[in-house]
Design a protein around this motif. Structure first.
Motif, PDB file in Angstrom:
ATOM      1  N   GLY A  16      -1.728 -25.023   5.837  1.00 14.99           N
ATOM      2  CA  GLY A  16      -2.654 -25.418   6.896  1.00 14.99           C
ATOM      3  C   GLY A  16      -1.902 -25.547   8.210  1.00 14.99           C
ATOM      4  N   ILE A 166     -15.562 -16.389   9.280  1.00 14.67           N
ATOM      5  CA  ILE A 166     -14.212 -16.752   8.868  1.00 14.67           C
ATOM      6  C   ILE A 166     -13.413 -15.454   8.883  1.00 14.67           C
ATOM      7  N   VAL A 168     -10.544 -12.980   8.160  1.00 13.27           N
ATOM      8  CA  VAL A 168      -9.505 -12.829   7.149  1.00 13.27           C
ATOM      9  C   VAL A 168      -8.728 -11.557   7.469  1.00 13.27           C
ATOM     10  N   GLY A 187     -13.082 -20.129  11.781  1.00 13.71           N
ATOM     11  CA  GLY A 187     -11.764 -20.361  11.212  1.00 13.71           C
ATOM     12  C   GLY A 187     -11.135 -19.045  10.830  1.00 13.71           C
ATOM     13  N   ILE A 189      -8.021 -17.025   8.098  1.00  7.61           N
ATOM     14  CA  ILE A 189      -7.085 -17.037   6.972  1.00  7.61           C
ATOM     15  C   ILE A 189      -6.235 -15.777   7.081  1.00  7.61           C
ATOM     16  N   VAL A 211      -5.605 -21.363   7.962  1.00  4.11           N
ATOM     17  CA  VAL A 211      -4.691 -21.416   6.825  1.00  4.11           C
ATOM     18  C   VAL A 211      -3.970 -20.075   6.757  1.00  4.11           C
ATOM     19  N   VAL A 229     -12.484 -23.139   4.713  1.00  2.72           N
ATOM     20  CA  VAL A 229     -11.105 -23.236   5.194  1.00  2.72           C
ATOM     21  C   VAL A 229     -10.819 -24.698   5.517  1.00  2.72           C
ATOM     22  N   GLY A 231      -8.051 -26.693   7.084  1.00  2.00           N
ATOM     23  CA  GLY A 231      -6.809 -26.583   7.837  1.00  2.00           C
ATOM     24  C   GLY A 231      -5.893 -27.773   7.698  1.00  2.00           C
ATOM     25  N   VAL A 236      -8.114 -23.116   0.618  1.00  2.00           N
ATOM     26  CA  VAL A 236      -9.179 -22.161   0.888  1.00  2.00           C
ATOM     27  C   VAL A 236     -10.007 -22.043  -0.392  1.00  2.00           C
TER      28      VAL A 236
END
Length: 592
Positions: A16, A166, A168, A187, A189, A211, A229, A231, A236
């Motif tokens: 995180g 999100i 990715v 967020g 990842i 993350v 997510v 953080g 996750v």
């Protein structure tokens, strides 16, 4: 790599790097292109070099365009230095001339560039300091940009991502992160990355939960998949069940309420219930981060890592450049104290002309103060710059990795000699500048009473102290689980250090990651620390805790902890005590 089947409530644990909870639909960013490496004929060399130069020119145009867009957004202007860094990398001799040399060795431009990038990555990977090691991500970002151009792959439209997303990706460059629409991106990842990468720094600045370090994440998700997510913990959750989703929605609501509640603490003093003032200061890597220190009302800078000034150069910064940089930070600090730590890294990673031999164990080799005392001229330049800057504001000087009295005396003698030179030249400086040392080696802990007679303050660097005390390499996945701030040996080491400082009547501070963990705040105050320095974003949470506990309560808790035998026992007592005292802050997470 093919897609991995993912079950409902699939939990993954990464790192995180930006606090907060995000719940949304996955928007998978395409992978980096596969590079075609092949041999060429001598007649093709000039054409390949021309392709490379055209790619550099196009990459420069792309970055300048992004920079122009970002400069129009006030909240992002302080991060323009990242784009400037990427522009400088495009001019780097190792990158440019190194690639051309590989092309002349009859390798196509894509293969040549890939080979050079691998050499540069290896160079950065050999750096012990986490923050500096993470600068390889900037080299990766520039390399990927060039490869995409060479292979005709279009830019990733990070600014066109749909709402409630999100993001990715295997990796996100700082240039891509800075273009994120905060109203759309909830967020992100990534498979790569660390706490101190520019992308992580940007995420914190933009308040985007993030993350990183989940290596196989891109093989596990598809567009539109629901993801959570966290953080804070680095957790996750893919394809959360309705039950999990509801629990995290409640958790997110609690967090959002807590964030709003923290605002009322921003301008309040950091004082315990028994009226003990514990200054909370910010750790600083780069000058632009001062804005975060002011934003979170930290009381100055408890640790300024000067290594960034030396990074990625063919020669170290001269005295004037350092002086101007330090003065600019002091100006932004607006009268608050700034603790400047001298260079804390092996010089071979920054100053190629020194030609130092590779070391089998650089963490225990010629680094930090050992390197500075070995390379006296380099050290004297930095000391002169710091002394001169002390006339611009409240400066404290901090020497890293001190292991004995002889080292600190050598530093003080050199500092005294330079003060005499400045007096002779009529150059002003603060004659009362405070001198401190980092306590981060077992030997420093064991002779802390002797060291305390030599300096004005201690600053405990728990990151290295824990690593050295427990003989644990944080970067080694096989033993990283042994790296434990609550190990009884660490608590005793911290107590010995605080006792030595308090008995000598000098200040004792802590600037490692422990300082920014709210769960440890009561313990640190109880141990006897006078000051905590941390990531600026952690200041409000730690302040809220300190204002609701007393130093005496902390001392009582520490007495109990010092009787325990294992880390598990220590953590169990601390967690129970903090939940009892501050249930609103330390409530159990919804799902483990």
């Amino acid at each position: 790599m093919g897609k991995i089947n993912v079950a409902t409530d699939t939990y993954l644990v990464g790192m995180g790097v930006s606090p907060g909870i995000a719940i949304g639909k996955v928007n998978l960013i395409d992978q980096r292109p596969l590079v075609d490496q092949s041999l060429i004929n001598g007649s093709e060399v000039d054409a390949e070099i021309s392709r490379f130069q055209q790619a550099i020119d196009q990459a420069r145009e792309q970055l300048q365009k992004i920079k122009k867009t970002v400069s129009k957004q006030p909240h992002l202007r302080e991060h323009l230095y990242i784009l400037d860094t990427h522009l400088l990398i495009l001019e780097d001799e190792m990158l440019v001339e190194g690639t051309k040399k590989e092309i002349r060795a009859l390798v196509n431009v894509e293969g040549a560039l890939t080979r050079v990038l691998e050499k540069l990555r290896a160079l950065f990977d050999s750096i012990d300091d986490e923050y500096l090691r993470e600068r390889r991500s900037d080299v990766d970002a520039v390399g990927d940009r060039l490869l995409r151009i060479l292979m005709g792959v279009s830019e990733r439209n990070i600014d066109k991502i749909g709402s409630s997303s999100i993001v990715v990706a295997h990796d996100l460059s700082p240039a891509e992160t800075i273009q994120m629409d905060r109203s759309h991106v909830l967020g992100f990842i990534t498979g790569k990355g660390g706490r101190t990468s520019h992308t992580a720094i940007l995420a914190r600045s933009l308040d985007i939960p993030a993350v990183v370090g989940l290596e196989s994440i891109t093989a596990m998700v598809v567009d539109g998949m629901t993801a959570i997510v966290d953080g804070f913990s680095g957790v996750v959750i893919l394809k959360p069940s309705e039950k999990t989703l509801q629990e995290y929605l409640i958790h997110k609501q609690s967090y959002d309420c807590l964030e709003q509640d923290l605002e009322q603490y921003r301008d309040l003093p950091s004082i315990t219930k028994d009226q003990v003032h514990i200054p909370l200061r910010g750790n600083l890597e780069i000058s632009s981060d001062v804005i975060q220190i002011k934003k979170h009302a930290a009381e100055g800078i408890g640790l300024y890592r000067t290594e960034f000034l030396y990074l990625g150069r063919s020669a170290p910064p001269d005295e004037e450049e350092q002086f101007q940089s330090y003065c600019e930070i002091l100006k932004q600090a607006e009268g608050d104290p700034v603790t400047i730590r001298t260079l804390d890294i092996g010089g071979d990673k920054f100053v190629p002309e020194l030609n130092l031999d590779d070391e089998a164990n650089p963490a225990m080799g010629l680094r930090a103060i050992r390197f500075s005392l070995h390379e006296e001229q380099l050290f004297k330049i930095q000391l002169r710059a710091i002394l001169r800057a002390s006339s611009c504001g409240r400066v404290r000087i901090l020497f890293p990795m001190i292991s004995g009295v002889a080292e600190i005396r050598a530093c003080k003698k050199m500092l005294g000699d330079i003060q005499a030179q400045l007096d002779k030249e009529g150059i002003s400086y603060d004659p009362d500048l405070a001198i401190g040392i980092m306590i981060e080696t077992p030997s420093a802990v064991m002779i802390a009473p002797l060291l305390a007679k030599e300096v004005d303050f201690f600053s405990v660097g728990t990151n290295d102290l824990i690593q050295y005390f427990l003989a644990v390499d944080r970067g080694n996945e096989h033993v990283a689980y042994l790296y434990d701030p609550l190990h009884p040996a660490i608590l005793r080491a911290l107590k010995m250090t605080c006792d030595a400082a308090n008995e000598a009547g000098i200040e004792v501070c802590i600037c490692g990651e422990m300082a920014g963990e709210p769960l440890y705040a009561l313990v640190l105050v109880g141990l006897g620390f006078h000051e905590l320095s941390m990531n600026p974003a952690c200041v409000p949470r730690v302040k809220r805790v300190l204002r609701q506990v007393s130093k005496q309560d902390g001392a009582t808790l520490v007495k109990q902890l010092l009787l325990l035998s294992t880390s598990k026992e220590v953590s169990t007592i601390i967690e129970a005590e903090m939940r009892r005292r501050l249930p609103a802050i330390f409530a159990q997470p919804p799902i483990q």
